[in-house]
Design an enzyme around this catalytic site. Structure first.
Site, PDB file in Angstrom:
ATOM      1  N   ASP A 168     -66.462  56.864  -2.311  1.00  0.00           N
ATOM      2  CA  ASP A 168     -67.245  56.906  -1.071  1.00  0.00           C
ATOM      3  C   ASP A 168     -68.647  56.313  -1.219  1.00  0.00           C
ATOM      4  OD1 ASP A 168     -68.678  58.751  -2.491  1.00  0.00           O
ATOM      5  OD2 ASP A 168     -68.396  60.394  -1.086  1.00  0.00           O
ATOM      6  N   ARG A 174     -69.379  70.074 -15.855  1.00  0.00           N
ATOM      7  CA  ARG A 174     -70.277  68.998 -15.398  1.00  0.00           C
ATOM      8  C   ARG A 174     -71.680  69.229 -15.980  1.00  0.00           C
ATOM      9  NH1 ARG A 174     -71.724  66.888  -9.190  1.00  0.00           N
ATOM     10  NH2 ARG A 174     -73.358  65.455  -9.860  1.00  0.00           N
ATOM     11  N   ASN A 219     -62.907  62.246  -9.734  1.00  0.00           N
ATOM     12  CA  ASN A 219     -63.646  61.424 -10.684  1.00  0.00           C
ATOM     13  C   ASN A 219     -63.244  61.746 -12.118  1.00  0.00           C
ATOM     14  OD1 ASN A 219     -65.406  59.525  -9.519  1.00  0.00           O
ATOM     15  ND2 ASN A 219     -66.641  61.187  -8.676  1.00  0.00           N
ATOM     16  N   TYR A 279     -75.295  53.150  -8.427  1.00  0.00           N
ATOM     17  CA  TYR A 279     -74.929  53.678  -9.753  1.00  0.00           C
ATOM     18  C   TYR A 279     -75.399  52.791 -10.899  1.00  0.00           C
ATOM     19  CZ  TYR A 279     -72.412  57.879  -8.518  1.00  0.00           C
ATOM     20  OH  TYR A 279     -72.113  59.147  -8.099  1.00  0.00           O
TER      21      TYR A 279
HETATM   22  P1  NAD Z   1     -65.354  71.370  -7.019  1.00  0.00           P
HETATM   23  O1  NAD Z   1     -65.437  71.853  -8.431  1.00  0.00           O
HETATM   24  O2  NAD Z   1     -66.036  72.111  -5.940  1.00  0.00           O
HETATM   25  O3  NAD Z   1     -63.811  71.287  -6.625  1.00  0.00           O
HETATM   26  C1  NAD Z   1     -62.794  70.865  -7.449  1.00  0.00           C
HETATM   27  C2  NAD Z   1     -61.615  71.822  -7.378  1.00  0.00           C
HETATM   28  O4  NAD Z   1     -60.591  71.304  -8.235  1.00  0.00           O
HETATM   29  C3  NAD Z   1     -61.913  73.250  -7.884  1.00  0.00           C
HETATM   30  O5  NAD Z   1     -61.570  74.189  -6.906  1.00  0.00           O
HETATM   31  C4  NAD Z   1     -61.049  73.384  -9.123  1.00  0.00           C
HETATM   32  O6  NAD Z   1     -60.547  74.693  -9.322  1.00  0.00           O
HETATM   33  C5  NAD Z   1     -59.928  72.396  -8.837  1.00  0.00           C
HETATM   34  N1  NAD Z   1     -59.199  71.954 -10.020  1.00  0.00           N
HETATM   35  C6  NAD Z   1     -59.691  71.643 -11.245  1.00  0.00           C
HETATM   36  N2  NAD Z   1     -58.692  71.270 -12.058  1.00  0.00           N
HETATM   37  C7  NAD Z   1     -57.540  71.340 -11.356  1.00  0.00           C
HETATM   38  C8  NAD Z   1     -56.171  71.080 -11.665  1.00  0.00           C
HETATM   39  N3  NAD Z   1     -55.816  70.666 -12.876  1.00  0.00           N
HETATM   40  N4  NAD Z   1     -55.256  71.276 -10.699  1.00  0.00           N
HETATM   41  C9  NAD Z   1     -55.618  71.698  -9.473  1.00  0.00           C
HETATM   42  N5  NAD Z   1     -56.894  71.958  -9.121  1.00  0.00           N
HETATM   43  C10 NAD Z   1     -57.848  71.772 -10.051  1.00  0.00           C
HETATM   44  O7  NAD Z   1     -65.829  69.849  -7.053  1.00  0.00           O
HETATM   45  P2  NAD Z   1     -66.487  68.935  -5.924  1.00  0.00           P
HETATM   46  O8  NAD Z   1     -67.922  68.738  -6.221  1.00  0.00           O
HETATM   47  O9  NAD Z   1     -66.114  69.432  -4.592  1.00  0.00           O
HETATM   48  O10 NAD Z   1     -65.771  67.552  -6.211  1.00  0.00           O
HETATM   49  C11 NAD Z   1     -64.377  67.413  -6.252  1.00  0.00           C
HETATM   50  C12 NAD Z   1     -63.988  66.085  -6.851  1.00  0.00           C
HETATM   51  O11 NAD Z   1     -64.245  65.024  -5.965  1.00  0.00           O
HETATM   52  C13 NAD Z   1     -64.743  65.728  -8.127  1.00  0.00           C
HETATM   53  O12 NAD Z   1     -63.860  65.076  -9.015  1.00  0.00           O
HETATM   54  C14 NAD Z   1     -65.790  64.781  -7.645  1.00  0.00           C
HETATM   55  O13 NAD Z   1     -66.291  63.997  -8.698  1.00  0.00           O
HETATM   56  C15 NAD Z   1     -64.983  64.015  -6.648  1.00  0.00           C
HETATM   57  N6  NAD Z   1     -65.697  63.214  -5.663  1.00  0.00           N
HETATM   58  C16 NAD Z   1     -65.405  61.897  -5.640  1.00  0.00           C
HETATM   59  C17 NAD Z   1     -65.974  61.071  -4.717  1.00  0.00           C
HETATM   60  C18 NAD Z   1     -65.650  59.620  -4.787  1.00  0.00           C
HETATM   61  O14 NAD Z   1     -66.418  58.810  -4.365  1.00  0.00           O
HETATM   62  N7  NAD Z   1     -64.526  59.191  -5.361  1.00  0.00           N
HETATM   63  C19 NAD Z   1     -66.868  61.597  -3.785  1.00  0.00           C
HETATM   64  C20 NAD Z   1     -67.172  62.954  -3.810  1.00  0.00           C
HETATM   65  C21 NAD Z   1     -66.560  63.749  -4.763  1.00  0.00           C
HETATM   66  C1  G6P Z   2     -71.043  59.825  -4.790  1.00  0.00           C
HETATM   67  C2  G6P Z   2     -69.983  59.230  -5.651  1.00  0.00           C
HETATM   68  C3  G6P Z   2     -69.016  60.285  -6.090  1.00  0.00           C
HETATM   69  C4  G6P Z   2     -69.741  61.413  -6.781  1.00  0.00           C
HETATM   70  C5  G6P Z   2     -70.806  61.975  -5.874  1.00  0.00           C
HETATM   71  C6  G6P Z   2     -71.654  62.979  -6.622  1.00  0.00           C
HETATM   72  O1  G6P Z   2     -70.506  60.231  -3.572  1.00  0.00           O
HETATM   73  O2  G6P Z   2     -69.271  58.204  -5.022  1.00  0.00           O
HETATM   74  O3  G6P Z   2     -68.059  59.698  -6.935  1.00  0.00           O
HETATM   75  O4  G6P Z   2     -68.849  62.438  -7.146  1.00  0.00           O
HETATM   76  O5  G6P Z   2     -71.643  60.951  -5.429  1.00  0.00           O
HETATM   77  O6  G6P Z   2     -72.463  63.654  -5.724  1.00  0.00           O
HETATM   78  P1  G6P Z   2     -73.174  65.027  -6.098  1.00  0.00           P
HETATM   79  O7  G6P Z   2     -73.873  65.374  -4.856  1.00  0.00           O
HETATM   80  O8  G6P Z   2     -72.054  65.976  -6.488  1.00  0.00           O
HETATM   81  O9  G6P Z   2     -74.067  64.732  -7.254  1.00  0.00           O
HETATM   82 MN    MN Z   3     -67.486  57.635  -6.296  1.00  0.00          MN
END
Ligand code: NAD
Ligand code: G6P
Ligand code: MN
Length: 441
Positions: A170, A93, A147, A264
């Site tokens: 979210d 990232r 994501n 965004y």
């Molecule tokens: P993070 O790095 O703390 O956690 C992600 C985990 O995924 C890690 O433990 C990593 O080892 C694991 N991982 C990576 N590749 C993998 C694979 N191929 N198989 C199994 N596990 C795997 O990240 P985070 O900040 O906690 O965010 C997690 C995800 O959630 C991100 O993709 C983030 O963008 C997403 N997110 C999305 C929303 C949304 O609105 N859709 C909101 C919040 C976070």
């Molecule tokens: C929002 C978006 C997520 C994104 C997150 C990033 O919740 O909907 O898709 O992953 O923001 O937040 P952060 O605190 O990791 O920058």
């Molecule tokens: Mn999102």
């Protein structure tokens, strides 16, 4: 009442403890017999799992718990997979943010070149998760918030069109909580909304109360002055960087005062402002590693060492209860109205039928039923056509291993000024993502 078996894929995520606490707090609405974690990084997952095992035992000892890196163990006997993996973790990232910034371009997790790079890393692992689910628990649903959700959704539409994956974000939920506070309502569920767009790229066209009273005028008055900023104590979207994002919504709103924007859009409509306010030596990834990751992992380690969660500061991610709403809608056929990322298929009449759009759907046991949006204005249509082309070209580039298509995707992105700059960024990203991307020719 049936009790469900849940798999959290990406068990080592910083969001996992908050989601587990949220699930434990909602057992009356959504009973659970088993929680499993799956990750491909054992060491990272164990930090979270060792603490969550204690949290679960203390709060509900009848729930079985397992953390594993073995796909068969993880995906067998599961009703719902809650997926939040981050392909390449925070280290990548950071590069997604800093490489474009080096070229004077927006460096962001899901928008512009950074989002494209993250998309190219995520497609393969997400398809792998779907295939595990279909092999070991063919009746399960995957609720995905990994994501970049827009690119993941387009990739699964192309590569696994019949899979039971639902993509959800979210951000609209977070913004609606701000709206509810602005309006003096207790819950965002006191509002009925209309919204359309792509993921991280959309607009509200209507907000009413349950009696149908138009709440847009009051919201507009606030947003024109303060954006979505309001005094709201939340655990997510709650630091200086997010406050700035919520404030900037004021300028996004100004260019189309008939709608209310997703935050965004600032990356596409004010990229110059975003670049000026970015620090190439300390980007969002650094803030998250020093903030959320340190805090969550620190608390987890304290719980594991003490053998108890007493005094721990981890909090329920109440914000994440939309995941329970979605699971309940599928399990109990509630027909709750939710924003999901689904194939357009005519819902937005004057837009690509095959585009993955974020629109209200009624969710029941057969999945989402998208609601009709109708015709959208030229401004939104133009922006969305440009952005959806980026997303589609990324997926085509991944499938075909095409350098040219990825260069085209990068060039079309509104955040990138020219084909020349696009190529320079792309070449740097190829080098940095060597371990993750398919080979491009
Ligand atoms: P993070 O790095 O703390 O956690 C992600 C985990 O995924 C890690 O433990 C990593 O080892 C694991 N991982 C990576 N590749 C993998 C694979 N191929 N198989 C199994 N596990 C795997 O990240 P985070 O900040 O906690 O965010 C997690 C995800 O959630 C991100 O993709 C983030 O963008 C997403 N997110 C999305 C929303 C949304 O609105 N859709 C909101 C919040 C976070
Ligand atoms: C929002 C978006 C997520 C994104 C997150 C990033 O919740 O909907 O898709 O992953 O923001 O937040 P952060 O605190 O990791 O920058
Ligand atoms: Mn999102």
């Amino acid at each position: 009442m049936k009790k469900f078996s849940i798999l959290v894929a990406g068990g080592g995520s910083t969001y996992t403890p908050g989601i587990v606490l949220m699930l434990l707090d909602n057992l009356d609405k959504f009973p659970i017999r088993q929680i499993k974690f799956y990750d491909n990084d054992k060491e990272r997952q164990d930090i979270v799992a060792n603490a969550c095992e204690i949290l679960i035992k203390e709060r509900n000892p009848e729930i079985d718990f397992l953390a594993t890196t073995n796909p068969e163990e993880a995906f067998t006997d599961v009703d719902f997979v809650m997926a939040h993996i981050r392909a390449g973790k925070y280290a990548m990232r950071e590069l997604d943010e800093k490489i474009p910034l080096k070229h004077g371009v927006v460096g962001q997790e899901t928008c512009g070149p950074g989002g494209i790079a993250y998309g190219m890393r995520s497609i393969g692992p997400m398809i792998e998760l779907i295939d595990y689910m279909e092999k070991y628990s063919p009746n399960a649903w995957m609720l995905n918030y990994s994501n970049p959700a827009a690119i993941v959704a387009e990739a699964t539409r192309r590569l696994r069109p019949n899979s039971k994956i639902l993509n959800i974000c979210d951000m609209p939920i977070g913004i609606e909580r701000h709206m509810a506070t602005i309006l003096g309502l207790k819950s965002r569920k006191d509002m009925t909304i209309k919204y359309y767009g792509l993921n991280h790229f959309g607009w509200w066209t209507s907000v009413t109360d349950k009696e149908g009273k138009d709440l847009m005028p009051k919201l507009k008055e606030h947003i024109a002055q303060h954006g979505y900023n309001v005094n709201l104590q939340m655990y997510q979207h709650n630091d200086a960087s997010w406050n700035d994002t919520f404030m900037k919504a004021k300028d996004i709103y100004a260019i189309d005062p008939t709608t209310l924007p997703n935050t965004y859009l600032k990356y596409y409509l004010y990229p110059d402002y975003v670049v000026e306010h970015s620090d190439i030596n300390y980007s969002r990834a650094n803030m998250v590693m020093d903030g959320r990751e340190k805090f969550v992992f620190g608390e987890c380690k304290k719980i594991a060492e003490a053998g108890t969660s007493e005094g721990c500061e981890l909090h329920i991610d109440e914000h994440a209860s939309y995941i329970v709403d979605l699971a309940r809608a599928l399990a109990y056929n509630t027909k709750e109205r939710m924003l999901l990322i689904v194939e357009n298929n005519g819902a937005i009449e004057n837009f690509d039928k095959t585009a993955m759009v974020e629109i209200p759907c009624l969710v029941g046991c057969e999945g989402p039923e998208p609601l009709t949006v109708g015709t959208i204005p030229q401004f939104q249509k133009g922006l969305m056509e440009q952005q959806v082309s980026v997303e589609k070209l990324v997926v085509e580039a991944w499938i075909e291993g095409s350098y040219t298509k990825l260069w085209q995707a990068m060039t079309i992105s509104k955040t990138v000024p020219s084909a020349k700059v696009a190529k320079e960024i792309l070449d740097d990203l190829i080098e940095a993502n060597n371990e993750f991307w398919p080979e491009l020719n």
